[in-house]
Design an enzyme around this catalytic site. Structure first.
Site, mmCIF file in Angstrom:
data_model
loop_
_atom_site.group_PDB
_atom_site.id
_atom_site.type_symbol
_atom_site.label_atom_id
_atom_site.label_comp_id
_atom_site.label_asym_id
_atom_site.label_seq_id
_atom_site.Cartn_x
_atom_site.Cartn_y
_atom_site.Cartn_z
ATOM 1 N N LYS A 97 7.397 63.061 98.122
ATOM 2 C CA LYS A 97 8.824 62.964 98.464
ATOM 3 C C LYS A 97 9.653 63.810 97.500
ATOM 4 C CE LYS A 97 9.209 58.760 95.654
ATOM 5 N NZ LYS A 97 9.214 57.286 95.688
ATOM 6 N N TYR A 136 30.773 73.815 73.343
ATOM 7 C CA TYR A 136 31.947 72.966 73.579
ATOM 8 C C TYR A 136 32.050 71.826 72.585
ATOM 9 C CZ TYR A 136 32.367 75.186 78.182
ATOM 10 O OH TYR A 136 32.515 76.071 79.199
#
Ligand SMILES: *Cc1c(COP(=O)(O)O)cnc(C)c1O
Length: 387
Positions: free
Chosen positions: A57, A281
């Site tokens: 899956k 950042y």
């Protein structure tokens, strides 16, 4: 904002044998199909059940569903499992003709096409049993039972009714119940034992209702390697076939399994920084001494978790190097100290620890998650290629 300009990776003439765009930075997930094949062999032997279902899956846990399916079958898997029927149909369209089970169903769906493609449906309610029989007469179903996970699967209070309904449909030829299955919570050995006992009760109840399911399966990878399988005919292994741990602990990969995915990039820029320089950042990291940073052109859009900022490590120049500062959407920085690196040098984010690289499980720990989430969230800019 002082962001390092991105130096085009590679720089020189494009290699005509490479499919990548000559202007795009390298972001690659290399998939070792032979590792998947090997892992299936190891897990199958360990479980000892006559049948082995390989779970492919979510695009084969990010490895490519078709690649994973073919490798798993080569390693001895006798079944393939997916969540959505659409994932199963995609495998059929790719020419995969092995037995297939899909277990997340939309109750209002029309299952005719899925059943015509020879796909078994994992049903979790009386409505689903009836819906499958109504829209796809003759379907083979496997009834999913809740034995303590409280997720999908028929609630224990409804087992009797669902078995009676399924048996009546089976007698009319509207349906065939090929299997019964459940899924463990992996909370503790005691809880797993309780779920196993509940499952055994369900099997008795189903037989009493006149069902004779050929397939009985309960265990995903964790239980397939830790619990006795003598009462079952199949295990359903997902994460283990990709060589990632089911236990959420980076040191716990079951013996003999090999990671199948290597996530790699290459250095896009190199710069020397002075003490006190803030990096990325928010400047969550500042250099204390002069050091050299290498820019890696991958970020959280590519599945590199921001939560691992300032914590993770990568393999570069034969050594593990710490990630410094925040991981941004498209890039992050690693500290190579006084070593040298060149634009184009390979950076391995994770792969087989035997090569010195971190594992996906370690990235899971650095990001406060599990290896499953690391491999299944690789972003669309990352090319997959065989290794
Ligand atoms: C995903 C899934 C599995 C596979 O679990 P792993 O821990 O990846 O081995 C097995 N069974 C069901 C029902 C699943 O949803």
């Amino acid at each position: 904002m002082g962001v390092t300009p991105l130096v085009p990776a590679g720089g020189g003439a494009a290699d005509p044998t490479e499919s990548r765009s000559p202007t795009a930075p390298l972001r690659r997930a290399r998939i070792d199909a032979s590792a998947i094949e090997h892992n299936v062999r190891v897990l199958r032997e360990r479980a000892g059940t006559p049948e082995f279902l390989a779970v492919v899956k979510a695009d084969g846990y990010g490895h490519g569903a078709v690649t994973a399916a073919r490798a798993a079958l080569a390693g001895g898997a006798t079944w393939l499992g997916v969540a959505d029927p659409e994932e199963a149909l995609a495998l059929r369209r790719a020419g995969v003709d092995a037995p297939l089970l899909a277990w997340i169903l939309h109750t209002d769906a029309d299952f005719a096409q899925v059943v015509a493609a020879g796909i078994d449906l994992g049903v979790s309610s009386e409505e689903q049993v009836e819906r499958v029989a109504a829209t796809a007469p003759g379907a083979a179903v496997q009834i999913k039972l809740d034995t303590g996970l409280s997720r999908n699967g028929v609630d224990a209070r409804s087992w009797g009714r669902v078995f009676e309904t399924a048996a009546a449909l089976e007698r009319r030829g509207a349906l065939r119940v090929r299997g019964l299955f459940s899924h463990l919570a992996n909370t503790s050995p005691q809880e797993d034992a309780l779920a196993e006992a509940r499952f055994a009760d369900a099997v008795q109840l189903a037989k009493g209702a006149g069902l004779d399911p050929a397939l009985l399966h309960l265990s995903s990878t964790a239980a397939a390697v830790t619990r006795d399988q003598s009462a079952y005919t199949m295990v359903r292994c997902g994460i283990g076939i990709y060589g990632v741990s089911p236990f959420g602990d980076p040191t716990s990969l079951p013996d003999g399994l090999r990671p199948a995915m290597t996530l790699a990039s290459e250095v896009a820029a190199v710069r020397r920084i002075a003490p006190g320089t803030g990096v990325s950042y928010d400047h969550v990291w500042r250099a204390e001494v002069p050091t050299t940073l290498a820019l890696v052109p991958m970020g959280y859009a590519d599945g590199v978790p921001r939560a691992a900022s300032n914590r993770a490590e990568v393999l570069l120049g034969g050594r593990r190097r710490p990630v410094r500062g925040r991981i941004a959407m498209d890039q992050f920085l690693v500290d190579i100290g006084d070593d040298a690196a060149r634009v184009g040098d390979e950076v391995v984010l994770f792969g087989d620890p035997a090569t010195g690289a971190p594992s996906a499980d370690e990235w899971g720990a650095w990001a406060g998650t599990i290896g499953y989430e690391i491999v299944t969230r690789i972003g669309p800019r990352v090319e997959r290629e065989p290794s």
